[in-house]
Scaffold this active site. Sequence first.
Site, short mmCIF file in Angstrom:
data_model
loop_
_atom_site.label_atom_id
_atom_site.label_comp_id
_atom_site.label_asym_id
_atom_site.label_seq_id
_atom_site.Cartn_x
_atom_site.Cartn_y
_atom_site.Cartn_z
N GLU A 1 0.86 -1.18 0.00
CA GLU A 1 0.00 0.00 0.00
C GLU A 1 0.89 1.23 0.00
O GLU A 1 1.80 1.31 0.81
CB GLU A 1 -0.87 0.07 1.26
CG GLU A 1 -1.48 -1.23 1.73
CD GLU A 1 -1.81 -1.20 3.22
OE1 GLU A 1 -2.11 -0.11 3.76
OE2 GLU A 1 -1.76 -2.27 3.85
N TYR B 1 -7.78 4.81 -3.56
CA TYR B 1 -8.70 5.54 -2.68
C TYR B 1 -8.01 6.71 -1.98
O TYR B 1 -6.80 6.89 -2.07
CB TYR B 1 -9.30 4.58 -1.66
CG TYR B 1 -8.30 3.82 -0.80
CD1 TYR B 1 -7.41 2.91 -1.38
CD2 TYR B 1 -8.24 3.98 0.57
CE1 TYR B 1 -6.51 2.20 -0.60
CE2 TYR B 1 -7.33 3.28 1.36
CZ TYR B 1 -6.48 2.39 0.76
OH TYR B 1 -5.59 1.69 1.51
N ASP C 1 -7.02 8.23 1.50
CA ASP C 1 -6.84 7.84 2.90
C ASP C 1 -6.16 8.99 3.63
O ASP C 1 -5.12 9.46 3.19
CB ASP C 1 -6.00 6.56 2.99
CG ASP C 1 -6.15 5.90 4.35
OD1 ASP C 1 -7.04 6.29 5.11
OD2 ASP C 1 -5.36 4.99 4.65
N GLU D 1 -4.12 6.87 -2.06
CA GLU D 1 -3.42 5.64 -1.69
C GLU D 1 -3.70 4.55 -2.72
O GLU D 1 -4.84 4.38 -3.15
CB GLU D 1 -3.86 5.18 -0.29
CG GLU D 1 -3.23 3.85 0.11
CD GLU D 1 -3.20 3.62 1.63
OE1 GLU D 1 -3.41 4.57 2.39
OE2 GLU D 1 -2.97 2.47 2.03
N SER E 1 -3.35 0.52 -3.23
CA SER E 1 -3.03 -0.82 -2.69
C SER E 1 -2.97 -1.78 -3.86
O SER E 1 -3.95 -1.95 -4.57
CB SER E 1 -4.12 -1.30 -1.72
OG SER E 1 -4.10 -0.54 -0.55
N THR E 2 -1.83 -2.41 -4.04
CA THR E 2 -1.71 -3.37 -5.14
C THR E 2 -2.67 -4.54 -4.90
O THR E 2 -3.06 -4.80 -3.76
CB THR E 2 -0.29 -3.96 -5.24
OG1 THR E 2 -0.05 -4.77 -4.08
CG2 THR E 2 0.76 -2.89 -5.37
N ASN F 1 2.23 -6.10 3.14
CA ASN F 1 1.38 -7.09 3.78
C ASN F 1 1.81 -8.48 3.38
O ASN F 1 2.10 -8.73 2.21
CB ASN F 1 -0.07 -6.88 3.35
CG ASN F 1 -0.59 -5.53 3.83
OD1 ASN F 1 -0.80 -5.34 5.02
ND2 ASN F 1 -0.76 -4.60 2.91
N ARG G 1 -2.39 -11.59 8.79
CA ARG G 1 -1.71 -10.74 7.82
C ARG G 1 -0.73 -9.90 8.60
O ARG G 1 -1.14 -9.15 9.49
CB ARG G 1 -2.73 -9.84 7.09
CG ARG G 1 -2.08 -8.77 6.22
CD ARG G 1 -3.12 -7.90 5.53
NE ARG G 1 -3.99 -7.18 6.46
CZ ARG G 1 -4.12 -5.85 6.50
NH1 ARG G 1 -3.46 -5.08 5.66
NH2 ARG G 1 -4.93 -5.28 7.36
#
Lengths: 502, 64
Positions: A10, A93, A95, A100, A102-103, A159, A244
Amino acid sequence: MAIAKTFGIETEYGIVHRGTDDPNPITASSLLINAFLASEGYKPDARSDVIAWDFIDETPGADARGFSPLGALPPEVETHLVNAVLRNGARYYVDHAHPEMSTPEVADPRSAVLYDRAGELIIQRSMAAAHELLPAGQELVLYKNNSDGKGNSYGTHENYLVSRATPFGRIVRHCTAHFITRQIFTGAGKVGAELPGQRTDEVHYQLTQRADFFEEEVGLETTLKRPIINTRDEPHADARKYRRLHVIVGDANPSQVATFLKVGTTALVLSMVEDDLIPHEFEFASPVASMRHVSHDLTLREGLPLADGSTITALEVQWELLDLAKEYVDRHGTDATGGETTHEVLRRWEQVLAGLERDPMELADQLDWVAKFRLIEGYRERHGLTWTDPKLRAMDIQYTDMRPDKGLAWRVGLEQLVTDTEAIAAISEPPADTRAYFRGRCIDTFPEQVVAANWDSLVFDIGSDALRRVPMMEPMRGTRAHVGTLFDECESAAELLRRLGT
Amino acid sequence: MAEREQIRKPAPNERENEAAGNPSASERGEELKAELDDLLDEIDEVLETNAEDFVKSYIQKGGQ
């Protein structure tokens, strides 16, 4: 047994709205993302502009230690801002006050690099699309960095899916040592320091953007009193089997080699932790101080105090982890760490450590902190500037300017591990080997029927009585091998759901 | 404080076999240096014109 890792990155980008006296980063971030979505033909929706993110399963306040300390602040989920799911399975999105990216979930370190690069290209397309919409003289410029140089930081998080069976305390012990010492190749470099009470003229340049911002060893927060090990326990998958690990200590890396090693070495360390094959722990006397110490020591030679009274250098820890990882791969193979690519991780890990030991400047085409340092130091010498000259600080910021003609990182000759042709394809195509494939194909094929999406489910409206939720609790299911032919054969979302048996 | 004796560091020749044995390493170094010189020659055209104002105005809200 170590489980096959699923990865994701992210990235919160810095954003500047040029040409206006009244910039608002939240409005600017929304405009940026909406401009991209409109230009790429994402469907307008009555409630929001796009397929909405579904927050029903989000529990960012859950703590991996099984309790929440008094006074800990779980992050707030902001549901009113732009929040889109892309055809490649990514989430894009607003944030806090940043856009941001996120893959999508990927199954190997090279794919993490590919989708991180696709994210950069999406940012570039977004800036171009926003430029079309803004009044003349205005522009949105994005920066892939983690600090404004004035004490404000924003994150790049990794992550990793790990086995729930692994005791969290073991993860904490070994990952702390890796996170402190991997900075020697993951750092994106920074002019000066941002520690309260630290005189900036004492630290001309340091290895990382982020080390100044960590104050705790373990904790739930990501925005205040940031911890080296983040305990957010929100697996976005079957919580009985998985956790995670949400890693918040990393820098945003324009260097693909740095991203590859950041993810690849951490996956190896985590797999060894899961299989309990790290024979002894490096217990640091003061992890937070050592984190900063490593970042501030350009010689890479200073010893870090361990709890037993001895000292060790970051390079020594990394050499030992590399040796263990080689042994681990010999004995256990590469199934848990992304398959064949793991050998490339080991090869590059060794090359980079050898280079850092001989002369870090050899790695100017590999590592961000070296490339940035060499450029800024070269400019400083040529013009006889002191380290506090604002020109050098400006170059630091401009290193990650996302405009291809302005960003210095795009011009310093960094080695590319993925081609831009591949990355352009990855803007609209999901990875084939994780559940992101199912998500991305649904968004692409049935945009009218997918009314909401999140990491572990999709919600369909197929015109019947109730909305239908398709859970995706297994990150490695829903791949092209599992469902690829279904998409070729099904003419409607209703048929897809029927054949899935939901 | 004593160095940790139990940490086995590979001998230099053992671990540098790949990089040092690579004849293109020094060529690559020369190449990089030439590229850096070129970039430094042209960088003023790319750099923000008023560095001080640019740095001052680069303010972000904190995030994660």
